[in-house]
Structure formats: C-alpha cells, structure tokens
Design a protein around this motif. Structure first.
Motif, PDB file in Angstrom:
ATOM      1  N   GLY A 158       2.942  51.752  62.474  1.00  0.00           N
ATOM      2  CA  GLY A 158       2.369  53.184  62.638  1.00  0.00           C
ATOM      3  C   GLY A 158       1.674  53.523  63.861  1.00  0.00           C
ATOM      4  N   TYR A 186       2.716  59.328  61.485  1.00  0.00           N
ATOM      5  CA  TYR A 186       1.856  60.069  60.822  1.00  0.00           C
ATOM      6  C   TYR A 186       1.172  61.211  61.368  1.00  0.00           C
ATOM      7  N   MET A 192      -2.767  57.838  58.476  1.00  0.00           N
ATOM      8  CA  MET A 192      -2.070  56.482  58.540  1.00  0.00           C
ATOM      9  C   MET A 192      -2.886  55.300  57.919  1.00  0.00           C
ATOM     10  N   ALA A 204      -0.205  48.552  63.158  1.00  0.00           N
ATOM     11  CA  ALA A 204      -0.292  49.967  63.993  1.00  0.00           C
ATOM     12  C   ALA A 204      -0.752  49.769  65.355  1.00  0.00           C
ATOM     13  N   ASP A 206      -3.105  52.340  67.461  1.00  0.00           N
ATOM     14  CA  ASP A 206      -3.781  53.471  67.124  1.00  0.00           C
ATOM     15  C   ASP A 206      -5.049  53.487  68.147  1.00  0.00           C
TER      16      ASP A 206
END
Length: 325
Positions: A158, A186, A192, A204, A206
């Motif tokens: 993600g 997302y 997310m 993920a 991020d």
C-alpha cells in the motif's frame, strides 16, 4: 473655449481620484487565503498545513483555509492551484508527489511543475518507511525480499496514493529486485492504516511521520527509512543504504507554492510569514518530532531545488513504469 460644465466635471474627477487610489493599491491580503493540500486528511502534507495554519493566519492577518483535494497522485490539487488566479489567495502545500512525480505519469500533463508555479517557501523533508504488519515474519528489507519471493501469489503493498513517493519507490523495488507485487493505492495514509493495522494489507511504503506511533506501540514493524541518515524520530530503524538497498533513497519535500505570475511582493510576504512561523521553537519541535528535517532556503533557492528534483525524479518515474489513468 472650455465650458463651465467641462471645468466642473474635471474638478470632480480630480477630487475623486485620490479616493480611488487606495482601492487599486490595497495591501495583500484582504480576504481569506486557501491552501490546497493534495492528499486526504491525516497525511503528512495535511498535518503540516494544519500545524502552520494558526501562525500564518496571525502573520498575514486573514483566515487561512486548508482545502484537501486528493486524487490522481496529487495532480487534481496541483492543477487547481496552477489554474487559479495569480493573486496569492490560492496556494499549494507542495510536495514531491504532485511536483516531481505525478506529472510524469500522465499521458497529457495538466501543468508544468516548474513553469506553472513560483515555489515560494520551503519547509522541510520527511522520508518514507518500509513498514509491515507484525504477521509478516520479516525484520529487515532483505528478509522482506525473501518472503515476497517465497509467496505463491502477488504481495499487495500500500501507499498514500497513486503517484506518491511510496508508490514510485515500491515500483522501483519491484522492478529492481524482480518481486511479484501489486500496488494498492489509497486516498491518503489515514485510510491505508485501517487496512494495514487490521492485517488486510501486510506491507506498505509510507511517510515515516504517521507510522512512528504504531511502530513504537508494536502494532507495525519498521524495516528501513528512505533517508540518507537515520531519523531522530525513530533512530532504531536503519536507512535503505544500511539495509543494502541504496537505490531506494527518496525523501518527500514539503513547501508552499503559488501560481506562476503571482506578484513578487505577495510571494515575499508568504515566504517571510512562513519563515517566521518556522522559526518558532514550538513549531520546530513539533515538526522535528514528526520526522520533518527542516532546512532554510530562499525563494530562488526553492525554485532551483524544485527544478533539480524534477530533473532527478522524471527518469525514475519513467523507469518504474507507473502510470496515472
């Protein structure tokens, strides 16, 4: 011969002229200022915008409205500001995604990241982090690579959205190391995290900022940060270079940009007001606690920084093969 009526008309116009001048020369700002954030509430851009909002209102003497316009890798918000009147009343909380990455993922870009803006005030940069749900057995990036290769199905990863740094780093990671991965975009980090914390999403890439609380609580595991040096916010997490993956170095810059053609005096006021807010010890501490590495730049230096970022990221985006539909 000049008639008495003509003389009276001229005299009346002369008397009214001084009254009209202030209306044309009113000091900026005279009404609320809108700051467009290109991602949903809860992401690093949104957090920083709302942290600076009260100080900017105080310095500029007008309400500052944070307006979240997520979507299309930040290009919806970017295009909104690029096409706005160049009067200083619409600004962009600029960041790497809508400036250095997403325009190069479009078949027909809706703005030029260099020519469409005057990049007004640099704030700082924050790295991304490779983060996994505790159910994933990997404790290093190398172990994550091995785990992904051992799976029989593609591993979903993600990011905060299509065109985010997390997306591009993920695609480079996938391509460089031959990994069977599928991107799950997302509309910001907030949505997310619902899936990541719940275990629906296992991995993920991020922004570090909003992941640190979960990492410290043991709800998520941080494997590596994409910065040049370890971050004081999470010193236990190694860098991608330390982990053996230097090609994944990537930092997300944050700043304030205005439409091209915005008057210099307005640009100067925004730059000065931002610098004054960023000089406050309480703001410095809160940003550093969030993992933002603050750096002072003049307005021309910020313009030059963006031009360099664009030159460096454009080839990486093309190499990743990532596209915006």
């Amino acid at each position: 011969m000049i008639s008495r009526r003509t003389l009276l008309s001229a005299a009346g116009a002369s008397a009214l002229a001084p009254l009209a001048l202030p209306a044309r020369a009113q000091a900026w700002p005279q009404k609320p200022i809108r700051v467009v954030v290109t991602f949903a509430a809860g992401g690093s851009s949104d957090i920083v915008a709302r942290l600076l909002q009260p100080g900017l209102q105080e310095k500029l003497g007008q309400p500052v409205i944070v307006d979240n316009k997520p979507g299309a890798g930040g290009t919806i918000g970017g295009a909104d500001v690029a096409k706005a009147a160049a009067d200083g009343y619409t600004l962009l909380l600029s960041n790497t995604a809508p400036i250095s990455i997403s325009p190069f993922m479009l078949a027909q870009p809706t703005y030029d990241p260099v020519k469409s803006f005057v990049h007004t005030a640099y704030i700082g940069a924050v790295p991304n982090v490779f983060v996994v749900h505790p159910a994933v057995p990997s404790k290093t990036v190398g172990e994550l690579v091995a785990w992904i290769k051992a799976q029989t199905k593609p591993v979903n990863y993600g990011s905060g959205g299509v065109g985010s740094i997390g997306h591009i780093v993920g695609e480079l990671f996938k391509k460089e190391y031959g990994l069977n991965m599928e991107h799950v975009p997302y509309r910001g980090s907030g949505p997310m995290h619902t899936d990541l914390l719940g275990g629906t999403l296992q991995f993920a890439i991020d922004t570090l900022t909003q992941n640190v609380p979960y990492i410290k609580d043991g709800k998520l595991r941080g494997l590596a940060v994409t910065s040049r040096a370890r971050m004081a916010l999470a010193p236990e997490i190694p860098t991608v270079a330390e982990a053996g993956y230097p090609k994944l170095l990537a930092e997300n810059f944050l700043g304030i940009s205005a439409p091209a053609g915005t008057p210099k005096d307005v640009v100067d006021k925004v730059h000065r007001a931002t610098a004054e807010v960023l000089a406050r010890p309480d703001i410095v501490k809160r940003l550093e606690d969030m993992g933002v590495a603050l750096t002072k730049m003049s307005q021309p230096e910020f313009d030059g920084f963006v031009a360099k970022q664009v030159a460096e990221w454009a080839p990486a985006v093309k190499a990743s093969g990532a596209k915006l539909n």
